[in-house]
Design a protein around this motif. Structure first.
Motif, PDB file in Angstrom:
ATOM      1  N   ARG A   1       0.817  -1.205   0.000  1.00 36.76           N
ATOM      2  CA  ARG A   1       0.000   0.000   0.000  1.00 36.76           C
ATOM      3  C   ARG A   1       0.852   1.256   0.000  1.00 36.76           C
ATOM      4  O   ARG A   1       0.357   2.364   0.236  1.00 36.76           O
ATOM      5  CB  ARG A   1      -0.913   0.017   1.232  1.00 36.76           C
ATOM      6  CG  ARG A   1      -1.908  -1.141   1.265  1.00 36.76           C
ATOM      7  CD  ARG A   1      -2.780  -1.062   2.502  1.00 36.76           C
ATOM      8  NE  ARG A   1      -3.736  -2.173   2.540  1.00 36.76           N
ATOM      9  CZ  ARG A   1      -4.599  -2.367   3.534  1.00 36.76           C
ATOM     10  NH1 ARG A   1      -4.614  -1.510   4.563  1.00 36.76           N
ATOM     11  NH2 ARG A   1      -5.444  -3.392   3.505  1.00 36.76           N
ATOM     12  N   ALA A   2       2.136   1.108  -0.224  1.00 36.02           N
ATOM     13  CA  ALA A   2       3.039   2.258  -0.197  1.00 36.02           C
ATOM     14  C   ALA A   2       2.659   3.259  -1.275  1.00 36.02           C
ATOM     15  O   ALA A   2       2.171   2.903  -2.348  1.00 36.02           O
ATOM     16  CB  ALA A   2       4.483   1.790  -0.403  1.00 36.02           C
ATOM     17  N   ARG A   3       2.917   4.547  -0.949  1.00 32.70           N
ATOM     18  CA  ARG A   3       2.649   5.615  -1.904  1.00 32.70           C
ATOM     19  C   ARG A   3       3.957   6.241  -2.365  1.00 32.70           C
ATOM     20  O   ARG A   3       5.027   5.832  -1.949  1.00 32.70           O
ATOM     21  CB  ARG A   3       1.752   6.676  -1.273  1.00 32.70           C
ATOM     22  CG  ARG A   3       0.394   6.144  -0.831  1.00 32.70           C
ATOM     23  CD  ARG A   3      -0.443   7.247  -0.204  1.00 32.70           C
ATOM     24  NE  ARG A   3      -1.757   6.754   0.214  1.00 32.70           N
ATOM     25  CZ  ARG A   3      -2.659   7.507   0.805  1.00 32.70           C
ATOM     26  NH1 ARG A   3      -2.406   8.796   1.039  1.00 32.70           N
ATOM     27  NH2 ARG A   3      -3.827   6.986   1.152  1.00 32.70           N
ATOM     28  N   GLY A   4       3.822   7.224  -3.216  1.00 32.64           N
ATOM     29  CA  GLY A   4       5.012   7.916  -3.690  1.00 32.64           C
ATOM     30  C   GLY A   4       5.827   7.051  -4.634  1.00 32.64           C
ATOM     31  O   GLY A   4       5.286   6.243  -5.401  1.00 32.64           O
ATOM     32  N   GLU A   5       7.185   7.245  -4.564  1.00 32.78           N
ATOM     33  CA  GLU A   5       8.049   6.559  -5.501  1.00 32.78           C
ATOM     34  C   GLU A   5       7.963   5.044  -5.366  1.00 32.78           C
ATOM     35  O   GLU A   5       7.976   4.308  -6.363  1.00 32.78           O
ATOM     36  CB  GLU A   5       9.498   7.007  -5.326  1.00 32.78           C
ATOM     37  CG  GLU A   5       9.783   8.459  -5.711  1.00 32.78           C
ATOM     38  CD  GLU A   5       9.482   9.430  -4.595  1.00 32.78           C
ATOM     39  OE1 GLU A   5       9.772  10.606  -4.746  1.00 32.78           O
ATOM     40  OE2 GLU A   5       8.951   8.982  -3.550  1.00 32.78           O
ATOM     41  N   ILE A   6       7.906   4.535  -4.138  1.00 31.48           N
ATOM     42  CA  ILE A   6       7.861   3.090  -3.946  1.00 31.48           C
ATOM     43  C   ILE A   6       6.545   2.517  -4.466  1.00 31.48           C
ATOM     44  O   ILE A   6       6.516   1.442  -5.070  1.00 31.48           O
ATOM     45  CB  ILE A   6       8.066   2.736  -2.458  1.00 31.48           C
ATOM     46  CG1 ILE A   6       9.457   3.184  -2.010  1.00 31.48           C
ATOM     47  CG2 ILE A   6       7.887   1.238  -2.229  1.00 31.48           C
ATOM     48  CD1 ILE A   6       9.753   2.891  -0.564  1.00 31.48           C
ATOM     49  N   GLY A   7       5.461   3.226  -4.249  1.00 26.64           N
ATOM     50  CA  GLY A   7       4.191   2.776  -4.805  1.00 26.64           C
ATOM     51  C   GLY A   7       4.212   2.738  -6.322  1.00 26.64           C
ATOM     52  O   GLY A   7       3.685   1.814  -6.949  1.00 26.64           O
ATOM     53  N   GLU A   8       4.839   3.764  -6.934  1.00 26.85           N
ATOM     54  CA  GLU A   8       4.958   3.772  -8.395  1.00 26.85           C
ATOM     55  C   GLU A   8       5.829   2.614  -8.874  1.00 26.85           C
ATOM     56  O   GLU A   8       5.558   2.016  -9.919  1.00 26.85           O
ATOM     57  CB  GLU A   8       5.542   5.107  -8.854  1.00 26.85           C
ATOM     58  CG  GLU A   8       4.617   6.299  -8.613  1.00 26.85           C
ATOM     59  CD  GLU A   8       5.266   7.615  -8.999  1.00 26.85           C
ATOM     60  OE1 GLU A   8       4.643   8.651  -8.800  1.00 26.85           O
ATOM     61  OE2 GLU A   8       6.421   7.567  -9.479  1.00 26.85           O
ATOM     62  N   LEU A   9       6.915   2.341  -8.093  1.00 26.18           N
ATOM     63  CA  LEU A   9       7.780   1.220  -8.455  1.00 26.18           C
ATOM     64  C   LEU A   9       7.007  -0.090  -8.416  1.00 26.18           C
ATOM     65  O   LEU A   9       7.121  -0.929  -9.321  1.00 26.18           O
ATOM     66  CB  LEU A   9       8.974   1.159  -7.496  1.00 26.18           C
ATOM     67  CG  LEU A   9       9.892  -0.076  -7.622  1.00 26.18           C
ATOM     68  CD1 LEU A   9      10.505  -0.142  -9.001  1.00 26.18           C
ATOM     69  CD2 LEU A   9      10.957  -0.061  -6.554  1.00 26.18           C
ATOM     70  N   ALA A  10       6.205  -0.290  -7.360  1.00 22.27           N
ATOM     71  CA  ALA A  10       5.420  -1.514  -7.255  1.00 22.27           C
ATOM     72  C   ALA A  10       4.428  -1.632  -8.410  1.00 22.27           C
ATOM     73  O   ALA A  10       4.255  -2.710  -8.999  1.00 22.27           O
ATOM     74  CB  ALA A  10       4.690  -1.554  -5.914  1.00 22.27           C
ATOM     75  N   THR A  11       3.794  -0.500  -8.735  1.00 24.40           N
ATOM     76  CA  THR A  11       2.849  -0.523  -9.854  1.00 24.40           C
ATOM     77  C   THR A  11       3.545  -0.836 -11.167  1.00 24.40           C
ATOM     78  O   THR A  11       3.053  -1.636 -11.983  1.00 24.40           O
ATOM     79  CB  THR A  11       2.128   0.839  -9.953  1.00 24.40           C
ATOM     80  OG1 THR A  11       1.448   1.107  -8.717  1.00 24.40           O
ATOM     81  CG2 THR A  11       1.121   0.832 -11.093  1.00 24.40           C
TER      82      THR A  11
END
Length: 610
Positions: A360-370
């Motif tokens: 459920r991370a947001r920001g850069e890490i969330g974009e990386l996961a996506t």
């Protein structure tokens, strides 16, 4: 306190910069490493398959039987690390590099090895006739004729060099030596120029060369006794074919021809030349064989290179170390998603293409996961598409081939008369095959909206009658009624071949899923500024959950519309593209147990009389 807050702010800012840069680097490395590994794997696979196909094709072109091919299959298997299996068209084994521990062969072969019908995809440099150039048959020169040809070529080469021209001696597959002119190449590199199998280029005798030497330079190639005899036999077959088509015989002197490629023939006569050449070579080459290329021990997907994964792991570790050094809170927030990405990357490297990042991370890490999840899904889809590519192509080509074969068998059995309308219909089906191949090659352009169509004014009724005629034989064989209804015969502007292809896919699907005694109806009408074409059936129907996916490429419904029923999931996707490129729209309505209706909406022709 203010200084401490100031330091904390600067440390936090540095931590954010380092973490952001590291995460960006991780995402870039993941994308670059994984996509690079996939590209290399696909490229190596295609190159290996082409090498195996070409080697076996060369054997078939130079041997009348497959009996001695096991040694070649074993050598190719050791060189490429693949399991190679050859069978007859009835799946009787010819040669196999595998053993009892290997699983059964797949239902669909990787290719068909036939020197008289070369696969242009696996061998792009194949001749236009589709005949492998190594299949020379009766044109193979005797040792004495080879020596004579080589001696003449040496004399021509010496004469050319004396006149300042550069050339080299190349040998055709049948053993004839010819001189090839080499332009704009340093003499030291002439021997390195690839030898093409072509006749020598005529040379003008230079003024500085004696007359008798110039005559040697310009001396034409004289066919040997072997070539004259083979050409005479070939001309007899060609003339017989031309006579059956009501065309005149070729005015050719066998004493002036050294190979079938030199026969002067127009488009109509060329078909007879190619057909006669295949008939002449049939007893000199091996028969068609099905080729299966699999991995020893099974068809498990190969693991991707671990180089990219190693870089990702090291970058992720650096992010952890730097973040922990700045603040424990930032570390606790960064470690969990990074571990999730790393774990998914390791699973993916081990061959699990379904690995996904759950965070459920947001920001850069969330974009990386996506981005990783999107990339992983694309890799899984690419793997699946690569494995089913041959069967998908076979599905699209099967329908017109079945129509042509059905009418030809009917004519052969005396059920149908091979008159001019039937010949014209068969020719249209053959042209449709070419369009199908072009469509498969241009699917990427279709996704980009660049698929080319050539529109012209059309009568909708004529198009529907042609589609129905092409599928009527199959409908009668299946006990299904095929009807055409046209209200007012509306005019529209479209590409006739592509429109027939789209409707043919729909009719083929409708017939496939209609029971005996069912009915398939093509109905055309005009509503306002649109022409509507319905293809409806009384078949099994499609459930509501599957309807949104029927136009997805490579998608197949469950049991009732699975591969066992003949569909590969590509026909409706191509139909959707063809309708879109005409500026139209396609929609579907279906009820389980009652039937399905596809409706194509196209713009009507506003100037039907022009």
């Amino acid at each position: 306190m203010a200084r401490r807050h100031s330091l904390l702010t600067r440390l936090l800012a540095m931590s954010v910069v380092v973490a952001g840069c590291s995460i960006g680097a991780t995402a870039w490395l993941a994308a670059q490493s994984t996509s690079g590994a996939i590209t290399r794997e696909i490229g190596e696979t295609l190159a290996t398959d082409a090498k195996i196909y070409d080697s076996l094709l060369g054997h078939a072109a130079t041997h009348p039987r497959w009996s001695g091919v096991q040694r070649l299959v074993t050598d190719l298997s050791e060189q490429t690390g693949r399991r190679i299996t050859l069978t007859t068209t009835a799946r009787a084994p010819i040669a196999d590099s595998g053993g009892p521990q290997d699983p059964p062969l797949p239902q669909t072969p990787s290719a068909v090895v036939d020197p008289l019908a070369v696969d242009a995809v696996l061998k792009p440099d194949a001749a236009a006739s589709g005949i492998d150039q190594r299949a020379v048959g009766p044109y193979l020169l005797t040792p004495e004729e080879r020596d004579t040809s080589r001696a003449l070529a040496r004399r021509q080469l010496e004469c050319m060099r004396g006149s300042g021209e550069r050339g080299e001696i190349v040998e055709r597959p049948n053993g004839r030596s010819v001189v090839r002119v080499v332009d704009d190449v340093p003499e030291s590199t002439v021997a390195q120029v690839p030898a093409r199998e072509q006749a020598p280029r005529p040379t003008e005798p230079p003024s500085a060369v004696p007359v008798e030497e110039a005559a040697i330079c310009a001396e034409p190639a004289v066919p040997t006794a072997t070539e004259r005899e083979a050409t005479t036999a070939l001309l007899a077959l060609v003339d017989a074919c031309l006579d059956r088509q009501g065309l005149g015989a070729l005015a050719v002197d066998p004493a002036s021809i050294t190979s079938p490629e030199e026969l002067p023939a127009g488009p109509e006569a060329q078909r007879c030349v190619d057909s006669a050449h295949r008939e002449q070579l049939a007893s000199y080459v091996s028969g068609p064989a099905q080729l299966y290329i699999t991995k020893p021990g099974g068809d498990e997907p190969a693991a991707l290179s671990t180089v990219g994964i190693s870089r990702i792991v090291w970058t992720a570790a650096a992010v952890l170390v730097l973040t922990i050094g700045v603040t424990a809170l930032a570390a606790s927030k960064l470690v969990r998603p990074i571990h999730a990405v790393t774990s998914a990357a390791r699973k993916m490297g081990d061959g699990d293409r379904s690995a996904r990042v759950d965070t459920r991370a947001r920001g850069e890490i969330g974009e990386l996961a996506t981005a990783f999840n999107t990339m992983s899904a694309q890799i899984e889809r690419t793997e699946r598409q690569r494995k089913t590519l041959v069967s998908d192509v076979a599905h699209e080509l099967r329908t017109p081939l079945v129509n042509v074969r059905g009418w030809l068998e009917a004519a052969q059995d005396g059920v149908a008369t091979l008159d001019q309308p039937l010949v014209a219909s068969l020719l249209e089906e053959t042209l449709l095959l070419q369009h199908l191949i072009d469509d498969l090659q241009d699917l990427a352009l279709a996704d980009a909206g660049k698929l080319r169509v050539h529109t012209e004014p059309l009568h909708t009724g004529a198009i529907l009658d042609q589609v129905a005629a092409a599928h009527r034989g199959r409908a009668e064989a299946d006990g299904v009624e095929l009807a055409v209804i046209v209200d007012g015969d509306p005019d529209l502007s479209a590409d006739p071949a592509r429109l027939r292809q789209a409707l043919g896919n729909l009719v083929s699907n409708a017939l496939r899923h209609s029971p005996e005694g069912g009915r398939v109806t093509l109905w055309a009408r005009r509503e306002g500024e649109e022409v509507l074409i319905d293809v409806s059936d009384t078949g099994t129907g499609i459930d509501a959950e599957s309807l949104p996916h029927i136009f997805d490429r490579f998608w197949r419904a469950e049991k009732s519309r699975g591969r066992a029923g003949g569909g590969s999931g590509l026909g409706l996707a191509i139909t959707h593209h063809l309708v879109d490129v005409h500026g139209g729209h396609i929609e579907v309505r279906s009820t389980l147990g009652e039937g399905t209706t596809f409706t194509i909406r196209l713009r009507a022709d506003r100037n039907p009389g022009s």
